[in-house]
Structure formats: C-alpha cells, structure tokens
Design a protein around this motif. Sequence first.
Motif, mmCIF file in Angstrom:
data_model
loop_
_atom_site.group_PDB
_atom_site.id
_atom_site.type_symbol
_atom_site.label_atom_id
_atom_site.label_comp_id
_atom_site.label_asym_id
_atom_site.label_seq_id
_atom_site.Cartn_x
_atom_site.Cartn_y
_atom_site.Cartn_z
ATOM 1 N N CYS A 122 0.813 -1.220 0.000
ATOM 2 C CA CYS A 122 0.000 0.000 0.000
ATOM 3 C C CYS A 122 0.844 1.267 0.000
ATOM 4 O O CYS A 122 0.412 2.313 -0.465
ATOM 5 C CB CYS A 122 -0.922 0.014 1.217
ATOM 6 N N CYS A 125 3.680 3.394 4.545
ATOM 7 C CA CYS A 125 4.872 3.608 5.353
ATOM 8 C C CYS A 125 5.777 4.696 4.773
ATOM 9 O O CYS A 125 6.465 5.393 5.510
ATOM 10 C CB CYS A 125 5.662 2.301 5.442
ATOM 11 N N CYS A 176 2.553 1.295 9.569
ATOM 12 C CA CYS A 176 2.041 0.123 8.872
ATOM 13 C C CYS A 176 0.918 -0.548 9.653
ATOM 14 O O CYS A 176 1.143 -1.129 10.710
ATOM 15 C CB CYS A 176 3.165 -0.882 8.628
#
Lengths: 446, 144, 582
Positions: A122, A125, A176
Amino acid sequence: MTEAEKLATLSQMSPTQTALVIGGGVSGMQASLDLADQGFNVVLVEKTPSIGGAMAMLDKTFPTLDCSACILTPKLSEVARHPNIELLTYSEVTGISGQAGNFKVKVLRKARKVLEDKCSGCGDCVEHCPIEIPNEFDQGLGFRRAVYVGFPQNTPLVYTIDDENCIKCEMCVKACEREAIDLAMKDEEVEIPVGAIVVATGFELFDVSKYPRLGYGEYKNVINALEYERLINAAGPTAGHLLRMSDGKIPKSIGFVQCVGARDVTNQVPYCARVCCMYGIKNAVMAKELQPDNVKNVTVYYADIRAYGKGFEEFYNMAQTRFGIEFIRGRVGEVAENPKTRNIEIRVENTETGEYLQHEHELVVLCPGILPPKELRVIASELGVDVDSDGYLFVEHPASNPVDTKVPGVFVCGCAEGPKDIPDSVAAGSAAAMRASITLAKGGEV
Amino acid sequence: MTTAAVELKDWEPVIVAFCCNWCSYAGADLAGTSRIQYPPNVRIIRVNCTGRVDPDFVLDALDQGADGVLVSGCHPGDCHYTSGNLKMRARWALLETAIEGAGISPDRVRLQWASASEGQRFADGVKELTEKVRKAGPFRRKWT
Amino acid sequence: MGSGESPKVGVFVCHCGHNIAGTVNVEHVAELASEFPNVELSTHFMFMCSDSGQALIREKIEELGLNRVVVASCSPRMHEPTFRKVVEEAGLNRYCFEQVNLREHVSWCHMKEPEAATQKARDLVRMSVARASLLEPLEVKTVSVEPHALVVGGGVSGLRAALDIGDRGFRATLVERTGNLGGNLAKLSTLYPNNEPAKDVVDRMSLAAEASENVTILLNSEVTNFDGHIGNFEVTVKNNVTEEESEMKVGTVIVATGFDPFEPIGYYGYGDSPDIITLSALEEMKRDGTVLRPSTAQPPKNVAFISCVGSREEGVKGHEHCSRYCCTAMAKVAAELREEADEVLMLYDDIRTFGKGHEDVHRRARQEHVIFSKYNKKKKPAVKINDSGIMLKWNDVLSGENCEFRPDMLVLANAMVPPEGADEVAKIFSLTRSADGFFNEEHIKLAPLTTHTAGIMIAGAAQSAKSATDSTTQASGAAAKAVSLIARGEVEIESTVASVIDELCSACHTCVTACPYGATSIEATKGVEVARVTEAKCHGCGTCAAGCPSGAIVMRHSTDDQISSMIAALLSSAFVHGGGEK
Ligand SMILES: Cc1cc2nc3c(=O)[nH]c(=O)nc-3n(C[C@H](O)[C@H](O)[C@H](O)COP(=O)(O)OP(=O)(O)OC[C@H]3O[C@@H](n4cnc5c(N)ncnc54)[C@H](O)[C@@H]3O)c2cc1C
Ligand SMILES: Cc1cc2nc3c(=O)[nH]c(=O)nc-3n(C[C@H](O)[C@H](O)[C@H](O)COP(=O)(O)OP(=O)(O)OC[C@H]3O[C@@H](n4cnc5c(N)ncnc54)[C@H](O)[C@@H]3O)c2cc1C
Ligand code: SF4
Ligand code: SF4
Ligand code: SF4
Ligand code: FES
C-alpha cells in the motif's frame, strides 16, 4: 506462507523436479516460465528487490517503440503468480555443490525487514520515513526513502528497507497497519536441492566516467543512456519530461555518442555491446517524438551503425527519413562545457568527409557498452564453469549447443552469455529452459 | 437537425472501418507503433476476418449516417483463414453495384488489402478514403 | 453470471504513462463514459496492466457486481489475454471482457491532434460499451494434446528442435524436403566465431537425430496438407521421390524452413564473368577443398569482397533488411584467404560484427592486412569486365578518394532471403510474413518464437536472417514451447465458433460453400434439413455467417447484434454530438 514455512519447503524440494534460475531479468523470467509451464518447479533467485532486470528501467524498445513497461508488466505478473515458481528476490546464491540432477544451492535471503506475506504494497509507510536517498532504479536521478520500492510495478509488490540508510526511527513500523515491518529481521540462509541450473545474471552498464575526456560526472548536461531512459519515462523522476539537468530546460539540440566502452581494446572492452547502436537510435527518435516542436536537432555520432536484427535496418532508415535524425560517422574526441550556457561542445572528426567538427548540443547522451556483472566470475567458479576472454560464460559449441556450458546440468541465457537485445535474450531464456528440462526429465543422467 | 451551412463548417467525415484481426488490425497497430500519422476520422471495428463482413453491415453504417466505410483485410492468398477475403471480394462486387444503384458515390466505400507489416499502406488507405469522402461531402441518407 | 442478467459495465481507461494520456484526455473520456448506457463505473488509471491496475479491476468487479468489463488501453493483440485472466480471477467469464485500443489506434497515430484523438477515443469507448453490453459468457473448452511434434525443415534449426524434443522424451517427426540434413550449414567450411568445421556440427547433430528413438526423419518430403487446431493437427506428408503420402497426427508444429542464399542477378556484373561469385559459392568451394579462381583453376591472388549485396536497400521490397551473417562471414574468410592471396579487399558500408566473438574475427582480418574500404552508399562500386579481367571502381568515403582495383576474383556477400516455397509454407500453416518476407512472430520483443496460429512455432532463419548460433538458440526455445504443450497434455481453445439457429436455416447450402474448412454441412434432423457446424473444424472466421441469407448463423463473440451495436453506438453519438465536431 510465512518466511519460515517457505524456507522449510524450499529445503525439501525434489531435485529431479526442480530447477534453479539465477537472475530475474527478462531472460531469467522467460526461462522460469518455460520450465514451470512444463510442470517443473523453479526457484528464481534475484538479488535486487524486484524481478524485471534492465528492461524494467527502459522507456521504449527498438525497433517498434513498444513501451517497455507495457510489454514487460504482464510477464512480471505471470512469473509472480505462477504456481510452480518460487520467487526469491533480495536474495543471493552463496554456494553450489553437487552435480546434474542433484545440486545443493545455498541461497542467502537478505533481511528485507518487511514480511513478504504481510505487506500489501500500500505504501503507507513511505511518507513517514524521514530518510531520502537517490533511487538506484532511477539511476540516482530521483529519490526514494529508506523503505521503498524501486518502481511502481516492483514484483513482488513488497516494500524493502535498506538497512544501510535506515536510522531505526520506527516511524514506518507505526505507520504500517498490517504490522508488516520487522526491523529486527536477520539474513537467513537456506540450502535448496535442485537438478538443473540456469544462469541469467545479465549485464552491468559500462562506467562512462572511465573516459574523462567525455566529461561525464564533470558536466551536468552529459548523461548516460540509462539515465536518459529514466528521464523520458513517464514513471521516472521527471514524470517523463525530457529536460536537462543543469537548468531543467528542454534541450533543443541533443547529441548521442555511441560506442562508449565498446569495441575498445585499451579499455578492456574489445567486443561490440550489440544493443547500443539501436538503443541510441531509439532514444534519438524518442527525443523528436516527445518534443517535436522543441527539439530541433538530434545527432548520433557513431563508428558503424549495427542495425542487424529483424526490423532494425528499416528502423534506422525511418529515423533518418521520418524523424530527421542526423548521423555523423566519427568517434567523439572530447567534449567541453560552455560555462555560460552549460551547453556541451563535441569535438569530432567526421570520418566520411574528413571535416573536423565542433558541434554544440544542449544535452549529450553517452551510450555505454555493457559488461558482465562483477559477481559472474564468483558464480562461475562455484559452478566450475569457464568464462571467456570477455568475461561472459563460455559456451563450447555455439553453433549447435548455444546455451550449454561445459558443466552438465548448467545452462546460460541472456546477457550472461554475452550482450544481447531483448528478443535474443528471451529466445535464449526459452532455450535454456528446454535444455534444463531435459536434464531434469532424465534425472541428471547425461 | 442542424442546417446545411452549419453542417459544412463543422463537418468532419465519420468513417466506419472493418479490419480483420490478423492483417489489417495488426497493420493499423504497426502504423501506431511506427508513429505514422493519419486522419483521425476512422473508427475501427475488429472482426476475425473480412469474410465476417456482411454487406448489410456496410449498408447499415451508411444508412445510419456514416460518411464512408472501409473494409481492410489480408492480401488475397494471405488470409489467416485461407480464403475469407476472397469471399469478401466476391461480395464486394455486388455491394458496389448496390451502392451505385442507390445513387451513393462509390468514393465513399473502399476495400483494401494491408498486411500486418504494412502500417504505411494501411495509413495511406485511410488517408485516401478520408480525402475522397471529404470531397464527396457529408452523407446523411437517413435524414434526407 | 447468467446471460439473462442485465449488463453492468465497468470502464477502465488507461493512461499508459504518457503514451495515451500525452495525447488523449483520458480523464475526460472516463467522465464521458460514465454516462454511456449500462455503465456502472468509469474510471482511469496510470497502468491498467500493472499489478495494481489489475487489482483495481478485480476489486471493482467484486465491489460493484460488474458483469462486463471494458478496458480502454493498448491493442488487444497484446493484452487481451492478460485482462481476460484478470476478469476470470474475479469470477467473470473471459468473454465478458472487451478492450478498446486507444494507443496504437489513437494516441500514437494522431499525436498532433489531441482534440480529435480524444473524440475518437470517446467514440471507440462508446462502441465497445455497446458491444460489451451484448457479450455473452461462453464455455471455456480444453482439448487434449497429441504427444507428437512436427518439425518442418532439417537444417540446424530443425535438427536442434527435433533433438531437444526427442531428448526430453517426446516424439518428433522431422520433415526435410531435400535428401540431406544440415540445410545451408552443410554447404559451409568452418564457422565463426570459433572456427568449428561446419561438417562436424552437422554430423554431430544428424547422427544424434538418426540415433534417437523418438525422432523420425523423413527426407525428400514436404507437408502437402494440414488441418485441425492446436493439440490436434492432421498432417499429410508427401515423399517427392516415391510420391507416397503418409498421414499423421501432431499436437504442435515448429517451422524451421530457413533461407535461400540470394542469387544476385544484375548486381556488380554477377553472371557476366565466372570469376564473380557469391559468398555462399565461395564457402562451398572452401568446404570442398581449396579456393580456386573459376576461370583459371588457380588460387586467386587478388580478391575483393563487396558487402550487403541484396541487403539494406531502402525501398526495395524484400531487400531492406540486413542479413546479419555476412559481415562476420566475410571478415572470417577474407582473413583466411590472406594466407595465399597477395591482396584481399573488403568493400563495406558498415561493419556489423556484433555478436559474441565477432569483433575478434573482424580484428583478425585487420591484423592479416585485409584492406577495408567503406564505399559510398549513394554511389555504389562499379564493376567493368573486359578482356583483361574485372575492374572495380569505387569511392572510398573515408579518404574521399576514387579508387580502382583489379581483382582476379570478386566475391559478393549475398543476402539471405526467404526460401523457395515460403509462400506455400505460409499458406499451409497460416503464417503471416514481415516486410523482409520471413515469417512473423507473435510479438517481436517478447514472443519471438510463437506465431499467431496457436500451436505453431517458428525458429532460425525462417524467422529472419541470422547466424547458426542465433538459429539454434531459437530452435531450442521453440522446442520448449512445443514440449510444454505436450507435457501439460491439454490446452484451452477458443470458443468463438459458429452455430446454427435451426428454425431460421433454409438449408440453402451457402455456408457449405463459404466455409474454407468444410466445417459446415447440411444434415437432416427429425426429417428437416438444416446446416450443422462441426465445432472442432470451425476456425471462427465468420465467412458463413456473413454469407447466410437467412441470418441463421450465430458467430459466437462476434454476433450480428454485437457488431451492429457498435455501428449504432458510433453513429448515434456522431449525430448527438453534431458529427465529429471540432
Ligand atoms: C540503455 C539501454 C537501452 C536498451 N534498450 C533496449 C531496447 O530498446 N530493446 C532491446 O531489445 N534491448 C534493449 N536493451 C538491452 C536489454 O536491456 C537487454 O537485452 C536485457 O535487459 C537482457 O536481459 P537479461 O535478463 O539477460 O539481463 P538483465 O536485464 O541485466 O537482468 C539480469 C538480472 O539478474 C540479476 N542478477 C545479476 N546478478 C545476480 C546474482 N548474482 N544473483 C541474483 N541475481 C542477479 C540482476 O539484478 C537482474 O535483475 C537496452 C540496454 C540498455 C543498457
Ligand atoms: C555464406 C554463409 C556463411 C555463413 N557462415 C556462418 C558462420 O560462420 N557461422 C554461423 O553461425 N552462421 C553462418 N551462416 C549462417 C547459417 O548458415 C544459418 O544461420 C543457418 O544455416 C540457419 O539454419 P536454419 O536451419 O534455420 O536454416 P537452413 O540452413 O536454411 O535450413 C532450412 C532447411 O529447411 C528445408 N526446407 C525449406 N523449405 C522446406 C519445406 N517447405 N519443407 C521441408 N523442408 C524445407 C531446407 O531444405 C533446409 O534443409 C552462414 C551463412 C551463409 C550463407
Ligand atoms: S510495509 Fe506496511 S505500510 Fe509499507 S507498503 Fe507494506 S503493508 Fe503498506
Ligand atoms: S551483415 Fe553486413 S554485409 Fe550483411 S547485410 Fe548486414 S551490413 Fe550488409
Ligand atoms: S466460422 Fe463458418 S465459415 Fe468460418 S470456419 Fe467456422 S463454420 Fe467455417
Ligand atoms: S483473416 Fe485477414 S482477411 Fe481473412
């Protein structure tokens, strides 16, 4: 599967059913697919965080100007999804013993600090990471964080933390949601039994700063071809805008210098790199295509134009007639910078007319030759395979057995055997798969 | 409908093209990858073979207001299905008669052969047809 | 999803980086498409084919219950299989996918007309949405693969392929039309890059092929008939000497029919003097012993070579390509001739010694003092023949000087051209040809060995001019493709075939005469005569459907309705929007 489970499975592979492919460029990917499609298991080891090799960095491909990412991406997914392929990226082969039908291969899984089975790619982070460093994938022209993927199609789509630059602030860990980051992760080694081995370690770009007279590293507006590929790539550091490094202006005039680190005995590169002429022409055409109204002059300085492959000569003709690219035969002597304009003056003798030319370009692109990767010698000696005088893997009978090394069960494809373009690398990947599958089918018997 | 005067000023020909998958569609792909530029007036419908092109499709397109129709396939002898294009060629003769009989200019339709390696030929064909149709002017059978 | 369900179409417009978005306003197209009939969702994305683009499609199918997907991106000839797989992964039938070609057919060919390109893109998407709404799920069929491969051509490529298939444990039949194996390589003396005698190579491979229990060799033979489809081809092979015909079933085919050396009639006095010969003829002489000047049977003292004879001629059909072997072959034999001859001259345009070890060959020729001279491409060398022999005049571009040389032998580096009979081979196996006349691969970069006819591969010089090394590499690669089909044992085939609506059929026989494959026949069912389609024989060309006067034939995935809907969607939009307005 967790990492521990994965390593346990790998150490239990059945050697007569499993091949190892070293290197996940386009040739290694093709070799893996053609073995896996026959029903064999493949362990594909790639040292960087992603498969794709050099092709993933290219913008377009000669001679059709197909966009490289467009044609490569489906192959990346195919490899990643194939049920018979075990992809080990960010990993290296550290030792090999045994013989055809029963090799033992030691693979080092470098700690990526992100759990492959948890990370969803995704990218949440990334923005939390305070570290910015030049992105190798963009040839250092763009930046990445310490937690990164080199490019959006990174396969597998798992982030990596670069231990060297990570300051352990744990910002990413907090960011995360999937708890995929494990900063305490350690390198691990696993020994995998395999029956056949395909070496597909590709090439390394020649370091053009070895020719100080060409001004690379000294003048901002002298760049190398791979940097240029990243510059004009929509997913690259400038989002595909062709501009020069000194002032961000669109260069009106561009010079391409061929054979830098190729066909040069004194620099230990006596051989032809087989792709530079064509990628030079391709990139020259792309300048005109991207900026038809702004780029007025594109000149290619060459020794011979080696447009040898299918559709190449036709492409070379098109570059001259349709795109008006100028070709000047001559090895560039030296370049100098105009300190005011930061333009680059090229000094070259046109060997066809005998004229001594001083051409000013706003951008100069050096087209480097290619070299065997440094570790190839190490891998070769682990395998007991010879390298030839140019440093690539040696093939004893090129006419009849072009991918067989002298060691039974060990095959080579792509640029690990010598410079090649994409279709020749792909064909060689398939060929190595064929030969390796025979070894496996015969249980290693020669 | 719009008046004739407005029509002529704003008018751009609309051309329907039927291309077989194996030669002409691929030829059009090649024209694209070679960055050969041609008029943007055609809208390609991909069919497996020109043999699939029912003359009714051509008439239908004209009837609904297309200004021109292009059918493009493999050269005779090169059809991926051996002879679909020959069948099309035979039908084409009848179709042309029908078109002329209906008082439609034959300049509005074109049957051409362009192979997968002939991007330029494909583009040239489109260019030529577009120019002819442009000369012939707007064709709005349905509304006249 | 049943076919009765009402269509919910998802439209995904791809930027393809700059490739599409640089010309076409993709956001605008996506916005317009959201208004098209049956469209549930319309969106745009950087790279639809990337993992994240694919994930987006799957996600939206699941989230919104889409049952038809339209991706507006590049040519379906490249990515249709990719996206079909994607929709399948999300539970849709692969035939419920439709692709719009905004790149090859729009952005790349209308680069200077962004507005018109955007309009064209809008129309094409509209047409595909209409068609997508009418798409029907079709059953995905698999067929078994006959565990037997046919290899056509017994040169090094054919030999390599047959040997590999045999060694892997599967049957291969090698069909060679002459009485010998080895093809053109058998005519050569020694080979670059390592000076291996060509005879050793041919012998090693032929002996192995003859010894292999899996390989059957049919010499003096040609394929005369070919039918069927991937997995199950029926082949008729005729022996040209005995006139006997044999039939066999194969699952896959490798075409390795190689090249012919070009006969350069009309070039540089070829044919006017016995001492003007081709490079191929020179190699044959060397193979058979020593090189002698034909007119005197003495070793030649002064030899000249001219490069690119019949190659690299811009605008000359079939001769525009570089033949890829000749520069290196020429440099090799030129160096060797220097052992005897006083002067050896090589007239070239570019020296293309590009491959592994080729530069060493080139360098050796220079070390042996072969004279290299770059001729003027616009003013090619002139050859005059008179009583005192051959006179060669040319302009050396590098010095600018006009030069003369009297060779007692002139060697022309002749091109590789497609072999005699290539037309027939193309027809038999439904192969297309590239501009150079050689066979077309499926994709020039990433699928150089497969072709557009499923189950048929090409390898070696049949695909384009090349060296033995590059040929056998392709041959092993093509063998891998064949072997993986056989190893898997079954393969999926297209369901896009014809079928008959009995009630409408008037048994007029039109389709029976139309079908190129004899797939249609008239049969009596319950006393009524109607047309029948044998699906296994139907290739899906649609010729029957176009011909049927009663509209009784349905072409699956290419129905009359689907095609007409595209026409209607385009033209209704053309009027709604006032033609292709500026
Ligand atoms: C500037 C430039 C432009 C080009 N343009 C074109 C073009 O337009 N068209 C074309 O056909 N070709 C082009 N090429 C050539 C093309 O890049 C190569 O043909 C192709 O990348 C070769 O693929 P490969 O798999 O052999 O090697 P690579 O792409 O180099 O891949 C090798 C892989 O092996 C990995 N690896 C290396 N060592 C190890 C190890 N010890 N352990 C594990 N993994 C390892 C590497 O990380 C890499 O991922 C271009 C090349 C350059 C430099
Ligand atoms: C003068 C010369 C010198 C060369 N020197 C070298 C060298 O030193 N090193 C090197 O690597 N390469 C060299 N080459 C290139 C080399 O000859 C080719 O790469 C190689 O022969 C290609 O092999 P192939 O099997 O693909 O084709 P071919 O050798 O042409 O074989 C094709 C075979 O198919 C058969 N065939 C054709 N049509 C049909 C049909 N319809 N049905 C059945 N059979 C058919 C033919 O009879 C032939 O036997 C040289 C070429 C020439 C001309
Ligand atoms: S490590 Fe976590 S935050 Fe970073 S990409 Fe992976 S899942 Fe997302
Ligand atoms: S290989 Fe050399 S001689 Fe042969 S066509 Fe190409 S450039 Fe000309
Ligand atoms: S579509 Fe019709 S004409 Fe074509 S192969 Fe099938 S049955 Fe024959
Ligand atoms: S397939 Fe092109 S015309 Fe038949």
